[in-house]
Design a protein around this motif. Structure first.
Motif, PDB file in Angstrom:
ATOM      1  N   ARG A 239      17.740   0.055 -11.433  1.00  0.00           N
ATOM      2  CA  ARG A 239      18.075  -0.308 -12.812  1.00  0.00           C
ATOM      3  C   ARG A 239      19.582  -0.211 -13.070  1.00  0.00           C
ATOM      4  O   ARG A 239      20.063  -0.624 -14.112  1.00  0.00           O
ATOM      5  N   LEU A 240      20.320   0.349 -12.122  1.00  0.00           N
ATOM      6  CA  LEU A 240      21.763   0.521 -12.294  1.00  0.00           C
ATOM      7  C   LEU A 240      22.561  -0.643 -11.730  1.00  0.00           C
ATOM      8  O   LEU A 240      23.761  -0.517 -11.511  1.00  0.00           O
ATOM      9  N   LYS A 241      21.943  -1.768 -11.482  1.00  0.00           N
ATOM     10  CA  LYS A 241      22.646  -2.873 -10.830  1.00  0.00           C
ATOM     11  C   LYS A 241      23.847  -3.360 -11.627  1.00  0.00           C
ATOM     12  O   LYS A 241      24.819  -3.844 -11.067  1.00  0.00           O
ATOM     13  N   SER A 242      23.781  -3.276 -12.936  1.00  0.00           N
ATOM     14  CA  SER A 242      24.890  -3.751 -13.753  1.00  0.00           C
ATOM     15  C   SER A 242      25.845  -2.608 -14.064  1.00  0.00           C
ATOM     16  O   SER A 242      25.468  -1.627 -14.700  1.00  0.00           O
ATOM     17  N   ASN A 243      27.090  -2.743 -13.609  1.00  0.00           N
ATOM     18  CA  ASN A 243      28.063  -1.701 -13.915  1.00  0.00           C
ATOM     19  C   ASN A 243      28.605  -1.814 -15.336  1.00  0.00           C
ATOM     20  O   ASN A 243      29.527  -1.101 -15.713  1.00  0.00           O
ATOM     21  N   GLN A 244      28.023  -2.738 -16.116  1.00  0.00           N
ATOM     22  CA  GLN A 244      28.402  -2.859 -17.516  1.00  0.00           C
ATOM     23  C   GLN A 244      27.372  -2.186 -18.426  1.00  0.00           C
ATOM     24  O   GLN A 244      27.541  -2.146 -19.647  1.00  0.00           O
ATOM     25  N   SER A 245      26.284  -1.650 -17.851  1.00  0.00           N
ATOM     26  CA  SER A 245      25.252  -1.030 -18.669  1.00  0.00           C
ATOM     27  C   SER A 245      25.769   0.266 -19.279  1.00  0.00           C
ATOM     28  O   SER A 245      26.648   0.939 -18.734  1.00  0.00           O
ATOM     29  N   LYS A 246      25.193   0.623 -20.423  1.00  0.00           N
ATOM     30  CA  LYS A 246      25.608   1.839 -21.117  1.00  0.00           C
ATOM     31  C   LYS A 246      25.331   3.064 -20.258  1.00  0.00           C
ATOM     32  O   LYS A 246      26.151   3.991 -20.187  1.00  0.00           O
ATOM     33  N   PHE A 247      24.176   3.070 -19.592  1.00  0.00           N
ATOM     34  CA  PHE A 247      23.807   4.205 -18.753  1.00  0.00           C
ATOM     35  C   PHE A 247      24.836   4.418 -17.659  1.00  0.00           C
ATOM     36  O   PHE A 247      25.259   5.548 -17.378  1.00  0.00           O
ATOM     37  N   PHE A 248      25.275   3.334 -17.038  1.00  0.00           N
ATOM     38  CA  PHE A 248      26.291   3.426 -15.985  1.00  0.00           C
ATOM     39  C   PHE A 248      27.601   3.974 -16.534  1.00  0.00           C
ATOM     40  O   PHE A 248      28.216   4.878 -15.970  1.00  0.00           O
ATOM     41  N   ARG A 249      28.043   3.434 -17.669  1.00  0.00           N
ATOM     42  CA  ARG A 249      29.323   3.853 -18.242  1.00  0.00           C
ATOM     43  C   ARG A 249      29.294   5.315 -18.676  1.00  0.00           C
ATOM     44  O   ARG A 249      30.277   6.041 -18.494  1.00  0.00           O
ATOM     45  N   VAL A 250      28.161   5.763 -19.217  1.00  0.00           N
ATOM     46  CA  VAL A 250      28.051   7.156 -19.638  1.00  0.00           C
ATOM     47  C   VAL A 250      28.040   8.091 -18.436  1.00  0.00           C
ATOM     48  O   VAL A 250      28.722   9.125 -18.421  1.00  0.00           O
ATOM     49  N   LEU A 251      27.284   7.743 -17.395  1.00  0.00           N
ATOM     50  CA  LEU A 251      27.218   8.586 -16.198  1.00  0.00           C
ATOM     51  C   LEU A 251      28.592   8.772 -15.562  1.00  0.00           C
ATOM     52  O   LEU A 251      28.882   9.831 -14.992  1.00  0.00           O
ATOM     53  N   ASN A 252      29.412   7.765 -15.640  1.00  0.00           N
ATOM     54  CA  ASN A 252      30.753   7.862 -15.062  1.00  0.00           C
ATOM     55  C   ASN A 252      31.615   8.911 -15.745  1.00  0.00           C
ATOM     56  O   ASN A 252      32.628   9.344 -15.204  1.00  0.00           O
ATOM     57  N   GLN A 253      31.216   9.323 -16.939  1.00  0.00           N
ATOM     58  CA  GLN A 253      31.980  10.327 -17.676  1.00  0.00           C
ATOM     59  C   GLN A 253      31.451  11.740 -17.450  1.00  0.00           C
ATOM     60  O   GLN A 253      32.051  12.710 -17.896  1.00  0.00           O
TER      61      GLN A 253
END
Length: 293
Positions: A239-253
Motif C-alpha cells: 500500500r506504500l507504493k505512492s511516495n505522495q501518500s499521507k502515510f508515507f509522508r508522515v512515516l518519514n517524519q
C-alpha cells in the motif's frame, strides 16, 4: 467480612503481573534516579516486589543488559524461550527469522515478501522477540497494520511472545486518550494532556510493542512521532507504493532506527517495484527476502 479483593478471581495474579511489568520496565530507571540510595526493602517496595509470594508466577522479565548471542550465527533450531511457548517454527520460517536477525545485525532494512499463508506475522514476532530476549534491543517496536488484521496480530503476539507487553493503540478519541494516560508510561507527567495527542516526555515507555493502524500513525503523529522507535514494521506494505501518500509522508517524519516491510503481493523480480518499495519508506541498502514453502 471477607476482603472484597479476594472475591475477584485472578485479581492477585493480575496485580503481581503488573508489578512484574513495572519492575521489568523501570528497574534501570529506578536505579539511576535513586543513585543507589534505596536498597533492599525500599527498592523492592519501589518495584512492587515486597508483597510477592516466592512461588508466584512471573509474567514479565527484563531482558539481558548486553547481547548474549551473535546475530551472524544461524539458528539450527529455535531457542528455548520459543520452545516454552509450546509452538514450533517451520524450517522455512526459521530460515526467514535467521535472515531478519542477520540483516538487523548488519543494519540493513528489509522487505519480507511472499504470498499469504507462509507466516510472515509469526516470523516477524519471533524476530522482534529474539532481539529482546537476547539483549539486542529493548524496543520499543512500532507495528502498523491494517485495522482488519489487528486481532490476528494480538493473538499471535500473545502466543509467540508472552514476555512482551503489547499495547493496541486504536479506537475513538476517548479510547485513545485512556491509552495515552494509562498505558504509555509509568512516569508521572509523561503525557502532558491525555485528552489530546501531545508529545510524550519520557524515554522510558511502559510497553514493548505498540500495535496500531495506518490511520493512527497519521492522526496521532504528535504523540507517537515523539518517541524513538527501535523498529518499524509495516504489514501489507504494497500500500506504500505512492511516495505522495499521507502515510508515507508522515512515516518519514518519525524517528525510526530500523524498518521491516511485509507484503503478501509477489514482487515478481521487478526492478521497478524494488525501487518503489525501497524509496517508499526510505529503506537504505534494503534487502528483499522472498521465501518459498
Amino acid at each position: 467480612m471477607e476482603d472484597e479483593d479476594e472475591e475477584i478471581i485472578g485479581l492477585k495474579t493480575a496485580i503481581e503481573f503488573y508489578h512484574d511489568l513495572r519492575a521489568a520496565c523501570n528497574a534501570d530507571a529506578v536505579g539511576k534516579s535513586k543513585k543507589g540510595k534505596k536498597k533492599g526493602k525500599a527498592r523492592a517496595r519501589e518495584l512492587g516486589e515486597e508483597d510477592r509470594e516466592p512461588s508466584s508466577p512471573r509474567r514479565y522479565t527484563p531482558p539481558p543488559d548486553k547481547p548474549v548471542t551473535n546475530l551472524s550465527k544461524k539458528w539450527e533450531k529455535q531457542p528455548d524461550y520459543l520452545d516454552m511457548t509450546g509452538l514450533s517454527l517451520h524450517e522455512y520460517q526459521l530460515e526467514g527469522v535467521n535472515w531478519l536477525r542477520y540483516s538487523w545485525g548488519q543494519g540493513t532494512d528489509t522487505i519480507l515478501a511472499d504470498e499469504m499463508g507462509l507466516g510472515k506475522t509469526i516470523q516477524t514476532i519471533a524476530f522482534l522477540y529474539s532481539l529482546y530476549k537476547e539483549g539486542h534491543s529493548k524496543g520499543p517496536f512500532l507495528v502498523a497494520v491494517p485495522l482488519s488484521t489487528i486481532i490476528n496480530w494480538e493473538r499471535e503476539f500473545e502466543m509467540w511472545a508472552p514476555d512482551f507487553y503489547v499495547v493496541t493503540y486504536v479506537g475513538d478519541r476517548e479510547s485513545r486518550s485512556m491509552i495515552r494516560e494509562h498505558e504509555l508510561s509509568f512516569e508521572e507527567g509523561a503525557v502532558r494532556s491525555a485528552s489530546k495527542a501531545t508529545r510524550i516526555r519520557t524515554t522510558n515507555v511502559k510497553f514493548n510493542v505498540l500495535l496500531t493502524s495506518y490511520e493512527m500513525i497519521s492522526m496521532d503523529q504528535a504523540c507517537l512521532g515523539s518517541l524513538e522507535w527501535a523498529c518499524l514494521v509495516v504489514d501489507e506494505a504494497h500500500r506504500l507504493k505512492s511516495n505522495q501518500s499521507k502515510f508515507f509522508r508522515v512515516l518519514n517524519q518519525y524517528n525510526i532506527v530500523y524498518r521491516l516491510l511485509l507484503t503478501g503481493t509477489p514482487l515478481q523480480n521487478n526492478l521497478e517495484n524494488f525501487s518503489i518499495y525501497s524509496t517508499s519508506c526510505v529503506l537504505k541498502n534494503s534487502l528483499i527476502y522472498h521465501p518459498s514453502k
